[in-house]
Design a protein around this motif. Structure first.
Motif, PDB file in Angstrom:
ATOM      1  N   PHE A 155     106.079 105.680 131.553  1.00 40.46           N
ATOM      2  CA  PHE A 155     106.051 105.119 130.385  1.00 40.46           C
ATOM      3  C   PHE A 155     107.473 104.635 130.014  1.00 40.46           C
ATOM      4  N   LEU A 156     108.303 105.595 130.150  1.00 41.93           N
ATOM      5  CA  LEU A 156     109.871 105.192 129.632  1.00 41.93           C
ATOM      6  C   LEU A 156     110.494 104.261 130.741  1.00 41.93           C
ATOM      7  N   THR A 157     109.712 104.338 131.782  1.00 44.39           N
ATOM      8  CA  THR A 157     110.458 103.276 132.902  1.00 44.39           C
ATOM      9  C   THR A 157     110.031 101.898 132.480  1.00 44.39           C
ATOM     10  N   LEU A 158     108.661 101.801 132.133  1.00 41.27           N
ATOM     11  CA  LEU A 158     108.051 100.519 132.021  1.00 41.27           C
ATOM     12  C   LEU A 158     108.194  99.745 130.621  1.00 41.27           C
ATOM     13  N   LEU A 159     108.394 100.403 129.608  1.00 42.19           N
ATOM     14  CA  LEU A 159     108.431  99.982 128.175  1.00 42.19           C
ATOM     15  C   LEU A 159     109.605  99.134 127.886  1.00 42.19           C
ATOM     16  N   PRO A 160     110.747  99.681 128.486  1.00 37.89           N
ATOM     17  CA  PRO A 160     111.781  98.677 127.748  1.00 37.89           C
ATOM     18  C   PRO A 160     111.816  97.293 128.219  1.00 37.89           C
ATOM     19  N   ASP A 161     111.218  96.989 129.433  1.00 41.54           N
ATOM     20  CA  ASP A 161     111.344  95.654 130.133  1.00 41.54           C
ATOM     21  C   ASP A 161     109.950  95.007 129.648  1.00 41.54           C
ATOM     22  N   ASN A 162     108.936  95.502 129.099  1.00 40.78           N
ATOM     23  CA  ASN A 162     107.643  94.869 129.234  1.00 40.78           C
ATOM     24  C   ASN A 162     107.767  93.773 127.969  1.00 40.78           C
ATOM     25  N   GLN A 163     107.131  92.432 128.621  1.00 45.37           N
ATOM     26  CA  GLN A 163     107.386  91.501 127.484  1.00 45.37           C
ATOM     27  C   GLN A 163     105.982  91.032 127.083  1.00 45.37           C
ATOM     28  N   ASP A 164     104.913  91.799 127.188  1.00 45.61           N
ATOM     29  CA  ASP A 164     103.873  91.597 126.457  1.00 45.61           C
ATOM     30  C   ASP A 164     104.105  91.719 125.021  1.00 45.61           C
ATOM     31  N   PRO A 165     103.660  90.845 124.047  1.00 47.44           N
ATOM     32  CA  PRO A 165     104.114  91.000 123.092  1.00 47.44           C
ATOM     33  C   PRO A 165     103.247  92.057 122.192  1.00 47.44           C
ATOM     34  N   ASP A 166     101.817  92.259 122.454  1.00 51.64           N
ATOM     35  CA  ASP A 166     100.978  93.258 122.111  1.00 51.64           C
ATOM     36  C   ASP A 166     101.861  94.654 122.409  1.00 51.64           C
ATOM     37  N   ILE A 167     102.058  94.696 123.535  1.00 57.43           N
ATOM     38  CA  ILE A 167     102.685  96.135 124.101  1.00 57.43           C
ATOM     39  C   ILE A 167     104.045  96.220 123.380  1.00 57.43           C
ATOM     40  N   PHE A 223     103.853  97.785 119.954  1.00 54.08           N
ATOM     41  CA  PHE A 223     103.552  99.097 119.648  1.00 54.08           C
ATOM     42  C   PHE A 223     104.542 100.058 120.695  1.00 54.08           C
ATOM     43  N   GLU A 224     105.514  99.395 120.831  1.00 53.33           N
ATOM     44  CA  GLU A 224     106.766 100.003 121.785  1.00 53.33           C
ATOM     45  C   GLU A 224     107.116 101.304 121.147  1.00 53.33           C
ATOM     46  N   LYS A 225     107.777 101.358 120.085  1.00 48.00           N
ATOM     47  CA  LYS A 225     108.187 102.383 119.189  1.00 48.00           C
ATOM     48  C   LYS A 225     107.226 103.731 119.345  1.00 48.00           C
ATOM     49  N   GLY A 226     105.946 103.457 119.089  1.00 45.85           N
ATOM     50  CA  GLY A 226     105.060 104.482 119.058  1.00 45.85           C
ATOM     51  C   GLY A 226     104.882 105.058 120.354  1.00 45.85           C
ATOM     52  N   LEU A 227     104.691 104.061 121.100  1.00 50.23           N
ATOM     53  CA  LEU A 227     104.442 104.584 122.907  1.00 50.23           C
ATOM     54  C   LEU A 227     105.466 105.175 123.179  1.00 50.23           C
ATOM     55  N   HIS A 228     106.526 105.057 122.848  1.00 49.81           N
ATOM     56  CA  HIS A 228     107.828 105.659 123.285  1.00 49.81           C
ATOM     57  C   HIS A 228     107.824 107.094 123.045  1.00 49.81           C
ATOM     58  N   PHE A 229     107.477 107.104 121.384  1.00 52.88           N
ATOM     59  CA  PHE A 229     107.541 108.558 120.868  1.00 52.88           C
ATOM     60  C   PHE A 229     106.640 109.377 121.432  1.00 52.88           C
TER      61      PHE A 229
END
Length: 341
Positions: free
Chosen positions: A302-314, A317-323
């Motif tokens: 999760f922490l590897t993929l989230l920062p560079d994900n460009q999908d607007p829906d993801i 929710f990035e902050k919540g998913l990161h937490f």
């Protein structure tokens, strides 16, 4: 001599001692700096033994000798799929030089036989010559050797093959292999492999050639053949750009051939050395999953993929998913909203 599952109390004493000893070994081997060694060693033990001596597939034993009412040493083994790896083995200082080390290894082999294990591996630091010679006497074979040479500030000139000729041939073979990989054409890949092998006969000390040959074997699905070329490339000294990808190839090859302990070790080292290279983190997550470190595997992915994900829906929710990725087992009992009068 016999093996006894280590008690929680003895494990806590062992953990304190072993963490410090492992950090010192890493410092002496030149892998970690003194400033970071203790922290990294503690993290390694926590990652490998999150449940201490009760961690699945890990067996932490006290070595017991008849007539002696306290442990004379420790043995820590990881066992899975008919293969075992000795993570730690030590005879306490008061009992060394009395044949207990050899006896302990024999007891370990007897235990492994009862578990259906067909192969036992281990790692020994080069500076630990007494352990090295013991393992050699007991029949342990060297399967790969990592070597390091310190380079002077002003390196001496060396003789190389004709650079242009070698470089042109290598570039041509890489292009051929990549065309075969893109089209999934086995015949083209085999043609490239033959070229790599012919070139190795002439330039056997070129690390980049072994690295590229390993990739070709991987592309053809011959992972067992790729492994020694990756290992050879690393031992010969790859440049950093190729080294990070070679670590990935070797760690992944160890994983898919079931050599999980080796995969974990090489990928752990790689992500420490190249933290910015995200594919390493993802392959490391796969091995964490295979070694039952499920939470760490999911968190790492999760922490590897989230920062560079460009999908607007993801991204929404990035902050919540990161937490949540770092609080996988946490639950809450939030209060209900109550309207105020």
């Amino acid at each position: 001599m016999y093996l006894s599952k280590m008690s929680i109390t003895d494990y806590q004493d062992y953990l304190t001692y072993a963490t410090h000893a492992y950090a010192q070994d890493k410092i002496q081997a030149g892998t970690w700096s003194p400033a970071e060694a203790q922290t990294l060693a503690a993290e390694s033990f926590q990652r490998l033994l999150p449940d201490g001596p009760n961690t699945p597939d890990h067996y932490v034993f006290s070595l017991m000798q008849e007539g002696i009412d306290q442990p004379i040493g420790i043995l820590w083994i990881h066992a899975q799929d008919q293969k075992a790896f000795i993570y730690d083995f030590e005879i306490n200082s008061a009992y060394r030089g009395q044949g207990y080390g050899k006896a302990a290894l024999k007891v370990a082999e007897q235990w492994a036989h009862t578990q259906g294990i067909r192969e036992i591996g281990l790692h020994v630091f080069a500076h630990n010559q007494s352990a090295y010679h013991l393992y050699k006497k007991m029949g342990y074979l060297e399967t790969d050797i990592s070597m390091v040479r310190q380079i002077d500030a002003e390196p001496q000139p060396t003789q190389h093959a004709t650079a242009t000729t070698f470089s042109e041939k290598l570039d041509s073979l890489i292009a051929l292999r990549e065309s075969g990989r893109a089209s999934q054409d086995t015949a083209v890949l085999k043609e490239a492999l033959t070229g790599f092998q012919d070139l190795i006969h002439i330039h056997s000390q070129e690390p980049v050639l072994h690295y590229q040959t390993g990739i070709c074997f991987d592309n053809l699905g011959f992972t067992n053949d790729a492994i020694p070329h990756y290992e050879r490339a690393i031992a010969l000294g790859l440049g950093e750009d190729d080294l990070r990808r070679c670590y990935l190839g070797l760690g992944s090859s160890y994983r898919v051939t079931g050599q999980y302990a080796r995969s974990l070790a090489i990928l752990e080292k790689a992500v420490e050395q190249f933290p910015e290279y995200k594919p390493l983190h993802l392959f490391y997550a796969l091995t964490l999953f295979n070694t039952q470190h499920y939470e760490q595997a999911l968190e790492k992915a999760f922490l590897t993929l989230l920062p560079d994900n460009q999908d607007p829906d993801i991204r929404y929710f990035e902050k919540g998913l990161h937490f949540y990725a770092t609080h996988l087992d946490d639950t809450w009992s939030p209060a209900f909203y109550q309207e105020q009068d």
